[in-house]
Design a protein around this motif. Structure first.
Motif, PDB file in Angstrom:
ATOM      1  N   ARG A 302       0.656  -1.271  -0.065  1.00 49.90           N
ATOM      2  CA  ARG A 302      -0.166  -0.033   0.070  1.00 49.90           C
ATOM      3  C   ARG A 302       0.873   1.413  -0.171  1.00 49.90           C
ATOM      4  NH1 ARG A 302      -5.123  -0.763   0.633  1.00 49.90           N
ATOM      5  NH2 ARG A 302      -5.596   1.302   1.209  1.00 49.90           N
ATOM      6  N   ASP A 303       2.238   1.187  -0.214  1.00 45.04           N
ATOM      7  CA  ASP A 303       2.959   2.475  -0.104  1.00 45.04           C
ATOM      8  C   ASP A 303       2.791   3.115   1.108  1.00 45.04           C
ATOM      9  OD1 ASP A 303       5.007   3.886  -1.226  1.00 45.04           O
ATOM     10  OD2 ASP A 303       3.483   5.333  -2.240  1.00 45.04           O
ATOM     11  N   ILE A 304       3.018   2.447   2.342  1.00 41.24           N
ATOM     12  CA  ILE A 304       2.769   3.256   3.389  1.00 41.24           C
ATOM     13  C   ILE A 304       4.138   3.326   4.367  1.00 41.24           C
ATOM     14  CG2 ILE A 304       1.529   2.792   5.639  1.00 41.24           C
ATOM     15  CD1 ILE A 304      -0.571   1.628   4.467  1.00 41.24           C
ATOM     16  N   LEU A 305       4.602   4.387   4.895  1.00 43.63           N
ATOM     17  CA  LEU A 305       5.656   4.428   5.897  1.00 43.63           C
ATOM     18  C   LEU A 305       5.360   4.452   7.258  1.00 43.63           C
ATOM     19  CD1 LEU A 305       8.698   4.703   5.733  1.00 43.63           C
ATOM     20  CD2 LEU A 305       8.550   7.146   5.872  1.00 43.63           C
ATOM     21  N   PHE A 306       5.439   3.142   7.619  1.00 43.79           N
ATOM     22  CA  PHE A 306       5.405   2.950   9.368  1.00 43.79           C
ATOM     23  C   PHE A 306       6.570   3.527  10.028  1.00 43.79           C
ATOM     24  CE2 PHE A 306       2.782  -0.213   7.707  1.00 43.79           C
ATOM     25  CZ  PHE A 306       1.423  -0.142   8.384  1.00 43.79           C
ATOM     26  N   VAL A 307       6.515   4.628  10.672  1.00 42.14           N
ATOM     27  CA  VAL A 307       7.644   5.107  11.427  1.00 42.14           C
ATOM     28  C   VAL A 307       7.237   4.452  12.915  1.00 42.14           C
ATOM     29  CG1 VAL A 307       8.316   7.461  12.242  1.00 42.14           C
ATOM     30  CG2 VAL A 307       7.256   7.391  10.126  1.00 42.14           C
ATOM     31  N   THR A 308       8.523   4.017  13.315  1.00 41.86           N
ATOM     32  CA  THR A 308       8.084   3.128  14.755  1.00 41.86           C
ATOM     33  C   THR A 308       9.301   3.582  15.435  1.00 41.86           C
ATOM     34  OG1 THR A 308       9.900   1.502  13.563  1.00 41.86           O
ATOM     35  CG2 THR A 308       7.166   1.208  13.155  1.00 41.86           C
ATOM     36  N   ALA A 309       8.857   3.458  16.960  1.00 44.40           N
ATOM     37  CA  ALA A 309       9.972   3.789  17.990  1.00 44.40           C
ATOM     38  C   ALA A 309      10.678   2.491  18.254  1.00 44.40           C
ATOM     39  CB  ALA A 309       9.119   4.343  19.215  1.00 44.40           C
ATOM     40  N   VAL A 310      12.232   2.635  18.457  1.00 45.51           N
ATOM     41  CA  VAL A 310      12.714   1.450  18.584  1.00 45.51           C
ATOM     42  C   VAL A 310      12.547   0.949  19.885  1.00 45.51           C
ATOM     43  CG1 VAL A 310      14.494   2.093  16.955  1.00 45.51           C
ATOM     44  CG2 VAL A 310      14.870   2.634  19.374  1.00 45.51           C
ATOM     45  N   GLY A 311      12.116   1.573  21.166  1.00 43.95           N
ATOM     46  CA  GLY A 311      11.971   1.033  22.314  1.00 43.95           C
ATOM     47  C   GLY A 311      13.037   1.649  23.358  1.00 43.95           C
ATOM     48  N   ASN A 312      12.548   1.665  24.821  1.00 46.20           N
ATOM     49  CA  ASN A 312      13.207   2.271  25.690  1.00 46.20           C
ATOM     50  C   ASN A 312      14.189   1.099  26.628  1.00 46.20           C
ATOM     51  OD1 ASN A 312      12.154   4.636  24.647  1.00 46.20           O
ATOM     52  ND2 ASN A 312      10.318   4.344  26.253  1.00 46.20           N
ATOM     53  N   ASN A 313      14.546   0.006  25.949  1.00 42.53           N
ATOM     54  CA  ASN A 313      15.259  -0.994  26.632  1.00 42.53           C
ATOM     55  C   ASN A 313      16.676  -0.635  26.639  1.00 42.53           C
ATOM     56  OD1 ASN A 313      15.370  -1.639  24.103  1.00 42.53           O
ATOM     57  ND2 ASN A 313      15.337  -3.575  24.338  1.00 42.53           N
TER      58      ASN A 313
END
Length: 662
Positions: A302-313
């Motif tokens: 669908r030509d979508i860019l998921f901008v994701t947080a890598v986490g706080n670990n």
């Protein structure tokens, strides 16, 4: 890093034949050849239970549930191998249900999901029965069902605020970002008309969690705000899906949440999705998590860019990016301690590091301000009040904000691959390893990247390449650039179909680039001594070239290529030798101006399934950004404008295949 393993299936007779070949007794010619191929494997055996059971946590029930909740992953149907793998048959799945029932457990069949032939399904087991469950042979893996990452709920007391009055609402035509989080305060004047809230959960809102959802939404709308700041009209719209808390009565809320994301993203046409939430589980080097596999497929289709947080670990023993930040078709974001353009920034200690999985090893992709104890992140509420916290949850929406603004500036040239290429190409690099800070810190205003200094020019090429096709892109090096040193750097981004059954060869499409600096420089090879080729400039030395050809020397089909160094940002050719096809590739070189004449970058498209090269694949769209800089101060931009009239400066509409950004 994972090594290559093959999973095979067969009946008793085929296994007996395999054993006979390994023993090497009375083999025919075909069997001898097969036995030689088998010598490349260091070990052939049945899967061990401890390999199938992928969880180090105690096999005890949570206080909220009487049983332990697991996620089971079952192999595809072994009778339908190759591309287009089919899931295990219904009869075999029923055997799995019966086996789990014999252990006192239950398979949540209504939650079953199939991704590229793999069957993902929640399983409830009594305490201590997971190891027995792992003995089911068609079971690929079973792991403790992770929970959704906890949302920070720090209280809001006497707090500063941004300046009044609240700005006008975003334009209805402004770029839209989808947000999945804990909800916002609908009545706040700073979000009114700019953020639309959709309630996906019927659970009562947690007002501590709403502060987190509001902070994410405020960062998407306004970027990085400060107390007393007079905010301008948001250049971005947001649709905030309240999905936390989700239904937790059966322990499968993670499946429910991903199903909701799939549904809403499919029904909307937004290009950017912000995910500051996800499973509370770090990436491993086995098969991708269901979240990663599903979202990678959605992003590609669908030509979508998921901008994701890598986490706080980052300060724990599990310091590695968290699912789904290992997406190869997404953009993962880590947190740094200083906002752009403040100097002396570094990774925030809590921000998780890479590597990612093959196909996106350099993770996080980019960094953005997430705050720390010395300089916390200012979290905006809908009523204009501010509280302080830190985390990658806030860095990700800053990136979503900037890329949404950029998408509006690019207009119909905007695509997920274009936004990803811009983010990486213009990122401010750091001296740290790429496993720590990725490609660098995102700049806070990509509009500035649309304007070039006089000594450089940046061009954006957007094209589609077919399997076995090689596209050549002439680089914007004008003839007036005739002295001094020249720096050429490029970034290529695309989305690839993926195969979740292949941990090492997850990406199925690969783009390989080759730099050819001089269009007249060819290699001549002596057929009797091919180890010592000769390079000849056929433009300046035509007699020499003709003499060699008369003597039987063979001229190369293409101009001489420039080999790339092997390293964290090595060329795709270097990466492909290791079997890893990256969806973001970068290269750079410094050359003498005299060694450049009509230079070009060749892009070749390859496909594979299960590590074997294939044909007949669909074309792949990609974005290529190239920046040429004169290190001697020559006005490259003006010269390129005069010499390459086919190029036009953004935002003027471009009708040719080659598109320019300056």
């Amino acid at each position: 890093m994972a090594t290559k393993s093959l999973i095979v299936a067969g009946d008793d007779s085929s296994l007996a034949r395999l054993a006979s070949m390994l023993e090497g007794v009375d083999l025919n010619r075909a069997e001898k050849a097969a036995a030689e191929e088998l010598r490349q494997f260091s070990e052939i055996r049945l899967p061990r239970r401890e390999e199938v059971l992928r969880d180090s946590r105690a096999d005890t029930a949570d206080s909220d549930h009487s049983r332990v909740v697991y996620e089971a992953v079952l192999h595809p149907d072994p009778d339908n191998p190759g591309s287009g793998r089919q899931p295990m048959t219904s009869s075999l799945f029923r055997k799995f249900e019966d086996y789990i029932a014999s252990l006192g457990g239950e398979v949540a069949a209504t939650r079953r999901d199939v991704v590229a032939g793999l069957t993902f399904v929640p399983v409830f087991l009594p305490e201590g029965q997971a190891e027995q469950a792992a003995a089911f042979n068609p079971l690929r893996s079973i792991r403790r069902m992770p929970r959704i990452r906890p949302v920070p709920t720090s209280p809001l007391r006497s707090a500063p605020r941004v300046a009044r009055p609240a700005p006008p609402a975003a334009d209805p035509t402004a770029p839209e970002v989808l947000i999945f989080d804990a909800g916002i305060d609908d009545g706040g004047e700073y979000f009114a008309g700019s953020a639309n809230q959709v309630h996906l959960t019927t659970e009562n809102p947690d007002y501590g969690c709403i502060e987190h959802g509001s902070a994410v939404t405020g960062a998407v709308l306004y970027g990085n705000v400060q107390p007393g700041q007079q905010l301008s009209k948001p250049p971005v719209r947001a649709t905030h899906y309240r999905c936390i808390p989700g239904p937790a009565e059966d322990g499968t809320e993670l499946y429910w949440l991903l199903d909701q994301i799939q549904k809403q993203v499919t029904e909307d046409d937004a290009m950017i999705v912000n995910l500051s939430l996800g499973p509370e589980v770090s990436v491993d080097d086995g098969e991708p998590h269901r979240w990663t596999a599903v979202l990678d497929s959605l992003a590609y289709e669908r030509d979508i860019l998921f901008v994701t947080a890598v986490g706080n670990n980052g300060e724990t023993s599990e310091n590695r990016i968290m699912v789904p930040a290992d997406m190869v078709n997404g953009l993962s974001v880590g947190a740094c301690d200083r906002p752009y353009p403040e100097a002396l920034w570094t990774r925030a200690a809590y921000s998780a590091v890479g590597p990612g999985r093959p196909g996106a090893l350099i993770q996080p992709a980019v960094m953005a301000f997430g705050g720390d104890d010395q300089m916390p992140f200012a979290r905006l509420r809908a009523d204009g009040r501010i509280s302080y916290d830190c985390g990658t949850s806030y860095a990700a929406p800053l990136v979503a904000h900037e890329l949404a603004v950029l998408s509006g500036e690019l207009g119909d040239r905007a695509s997920a691959s274009a936004l990803k290429a811009f983010a990486v190409h213009f990122a401010e690099s750091h001296a740290d390893s790429n496993l720590s800070t990725g490609h660098g810190r995102l700049i806070s205003d990509h509009a500035s990247a649309l304007w070039c200094d006089s000594n450089e020019v940046t061009v954006i090429y957007q094209a589609s390449v077919e399997r076995d096709q090689i596209l050549g892109f002439q680089l914007p090096v004008p003839e007036g650039l005739d002295r001094g040193r020249v720096k050429v750097r490029w970034t290529l981004a695309y989305a690839s179909p993926t195969d979740p059954t292949e941990a090492v060869e997850y990406t199925e499409s690969g783009l390989e680039f080759t730099l050819r600096p001089h269009a007249a420089m060819y290699s001549f090879r002596d057929p009797d001594n091919s180890s010592r080729p000769v390079k000849v400039n056929i433009h300046d030395e035509p007699e020499r070239a003709a003499e060699l050809e008369e003597e039987g020397w063979i001229r190369s089909k293409n101009p001489v290529s420039r080999s790339q160094k092997i390293g964290p940002k090595a060329s795709e050719a270097s990466r492909r030798r290791g079997g890893k096809w990256e969806t973001v590739m970068q290269g750079q070189d410094r050359l003498q101006a005299g060694s450049l004449w009509l230079p070009r970058l060749d892009v070749e498209y390859l496909t594979r399934t299960g590590g074997v090269l294939t044909r007949g694949a669909a074309p792949v769209d990609f974005t290529l950004l190239v920046t040429v800089t004169s290190l001697s101060g020559i006005p490259v931009y003006q010269l390129a404008q005069s010499e390459f009239p086919v190029l036009s400066a953004l935002p003027v509409p471009v009708t040719t295949q080659v598109r320019t950004q300056t």
